[in-house]
Design an enzyme around this catalytic site. Structure first.
Site, PDB file in Angstrom:
ATOM      1  N   ASP A 119       0.926  -1.203   0.042  1.00  0.00           N
ATOM      2  CA  ASP A 119       0.013  -0.106   0.019  1.00  0.00           C
ATOM      3  C   ASP A 119       1.085   1.245  -0.043  1.00  0.00           C
ATOM      4  O   ASP A 119       2.123   1.256   0.185  1.00  0.00           O
ATOM      5  CB  ASP A 119      -1.059  -0.041   1.355  1.00  0.00           C
ATOM      6  N   HIS A 164      -7.206  -5.342  10.062  1.00  0.00           N
ATOM      7  CA  HIS A 164      -6.875  -5.229   8.494  1.00  0.00           C
ATOM      8  C   HIS A 164      -5.528  -6.012   8.370  1.00  0.00           C
ATOM      9  O   HIS A 164      -4.646  -6.063   9.015  1.00  0.00           O
ATOM     10  CB  HIS A 164      -7.160  -3.704   8.331  1.00  0.00           C
ATOM     11  N   ASP A 223      -7.728  -3.372  14.084  1.00  0.00           N
ATOM     12  CA  ASP A 223      -9.105  -3.708  13.940  1.00  0.00           C
ATOM     13  C   ASP A 223      -9.003  -4.919  12.891  1.00  0.00           C
ATOM     14  O   ASP A 223     -10.102  -5.121  12.100  1.00  0.00           O
ATOM     15  CB  ASP A 223      -9.822  -2.518  13.072  1.00  0.00           C
TER      16      ASP A 223
HETATM   17  C1  F6R Z   1       1.544  -1.617   5.991  1.00  0.00           C
HETATM   18  C2  F6R Z   1       0.146  -2.390   6.052  1.00  0.00           C
HETATM   19  C3  F6R Z   1      -0.620  -2.473   7.399  1.00  0.00           C
HETATM   20  C4  F6R Z   1       0.263  -2.844   8.592  1.00  0.00           C
HETATM   21  C5  F6R Z   1      -0.735  -2.665   9.796  1.00  0.00           C
HETATM   22  C6  F6R Z   1       0.066  -2.992  11.286  1.00  0.00           C
HETATM   23  O1  F6R Z   1       1.876  -1.811   4.856  1.00  0.00           O
HETATM   24  O2  F6R Z   1      -0.418  -2.766   5.134  1.00  0.00           O
HETATM   25  O3  F6R Z   1      -1.585  -3.581   7.271  1.00  0.00           O
HETATM   26  O4  F6R Z   1       0.786  -3.978   8.582  1.00  0.00           O
HETATM   27  O5  F6R Z   1      -1.440  -1.650   9.958  1.00  0.00           O
HETATM   28  O6  F6R Z   1       0.908  -1.893  11.193  1.00  0.00           O
HETATM   29  P1  F6R Z   1       1.950  -1.906  12.308  1.00  0.00           P
HETATM   30  O7  F6R Z   1       3.269  -2.915  11.928  1.00  0.00           O
HETATM   31  O8  F6R Z   1       2.553  -0.259  12.488  1.00  0.00           O
HETATM   32  O9  F6R Z   1       1.563  -2.113  13.667  1.00  0.00           O
END
Ligand code: F6R
Length: 261
Positions: free
Chosen positions: A66, A137, A135
């Site tokens: 992303d 995702h 959440d």
């Molecule tokens: C990042 C992404 C997100 C993160 C997720 C966890 O490219 O796609 O899905 O993997 O938000 O973020 P962190 O590792 O900062 O807790």
């Protein structure tokens, strides 16, 4: 889904970097799908160390999950800058072989379709690295995303913006939207490794592994993927009800000589 519970964040990073290094050694032209955020930083640091110690990453191709919308690649908070700084440049991956969505595009549909076409032309993603949001995702596929979604624009949920505020110095500075690979795009990867670290991920991890498949927790879609490994630390594992089973399974795997990676 294979569930691996290790002690702490350091061991999660060690596990992940060893797995990726082994893959790159076996298949130098591997196509990697990569994530940003706090979770993979240590893994990337270890990959950089491995490349300095002789791991040749010069032939890999990468696709990132992303990119923030309306954030230029050259800005310090863009995911392109993050990847250049934490992995691509220090590890020596030629930038021409790295692909990050263009957050400044004026043709969102065209940019997303072209990104998917590039993945196809590269032969598909061999290995996708993922983190998980509070959440549930994956990528920026926030609750409510179709589990058949493809690369597209998404509004970022308030909870996710709160979590990312630390990188921007306040929630008001966190972009409100992003371009992201879809859930179906992610599920087409041949192999998936999701990393989870810390107690604040425990609910999402339990829902992903032991809850019903639902678009309210998009990581649950991984239950339909036949080659997914989730590696987490003790804190992230603490809400799993079948924790002992997963741990015993890893012990037996080693006893039967099936290898820990
Ligand atoms: C990042 C992404 C997100 C993160 C997720 C966890 O490219 O796609 O899905 O993997 O938000 O973020 P962190 O590792 O900062 O807790």
């Amino acid at each position: 889904m294979r569930v691996v519970i290790v002690e702490d964040a350091e061991q999660v990073a060690e596990w992940a970097s060893a797995r990726i290094a082994e893959l790159v050694t076996r298949q130098p032209k591997v196509v990697l799908g990569l994530a940003t955020g706090g979770t993979p930083v240590q893994t990337y640091r270890k990959l950089v160390e491995r490349s300095r110690a002789g791991l040749d990453v010069s032939q890999v191709t990468t696709f990132n999950l992303d990119e923030y919308f309306r954030v230029a690649a050259t800005e310090p908070h863009s995911y392109r800058s993050f990847m250049n700084e934490h992995l691509f440049i220090p590890a020596g991956i030629p930038l021409a072989q790295t692909h990050v969505l263009d957050g400044m595009t004026t043709d969102v549909g065209g940019e997303c379709r072209s990104f998917e076409a590039k993945i196809q032309r590269a032969g598909g993603i061999d290995f996708q690295l993922l983190g998980i949001g509070r959440d549930g995702h994956i990528g920026f596929n926030e609750p409510g995303s179709s589990l058949s979604s493809r690369t597209r624009w998404m509004l970022i949920a308030e909870e996710t913006r709160e979590d990312n505020a630390v990188y921007f110095g306040g929630i008001d500075r966190v972009p409100c939207s992003a371009l992201t690979m879809g859930v179906a795009t992610i599920l087409e990867s041949r192999q998936i490794l999701l990393l989870a670290v810390g107690a604040k991920k425990a609910d999402a991890v339990a829902a992903m592994i032991e809850g019903p498949v639902t678009n309210q927790v998009t990581a649950t879609a991984l239950q339909h993927h036949s080659n997914t490994i989730v590696v987490m630390d003790q804190d992230a594992a603490k809400k799993l009800t079948r924790r002992r089973y997963y741990q015993e399974s890893e012990v037996r795997r080693v006893e039967f000589g099936l290898g820990s990676y």
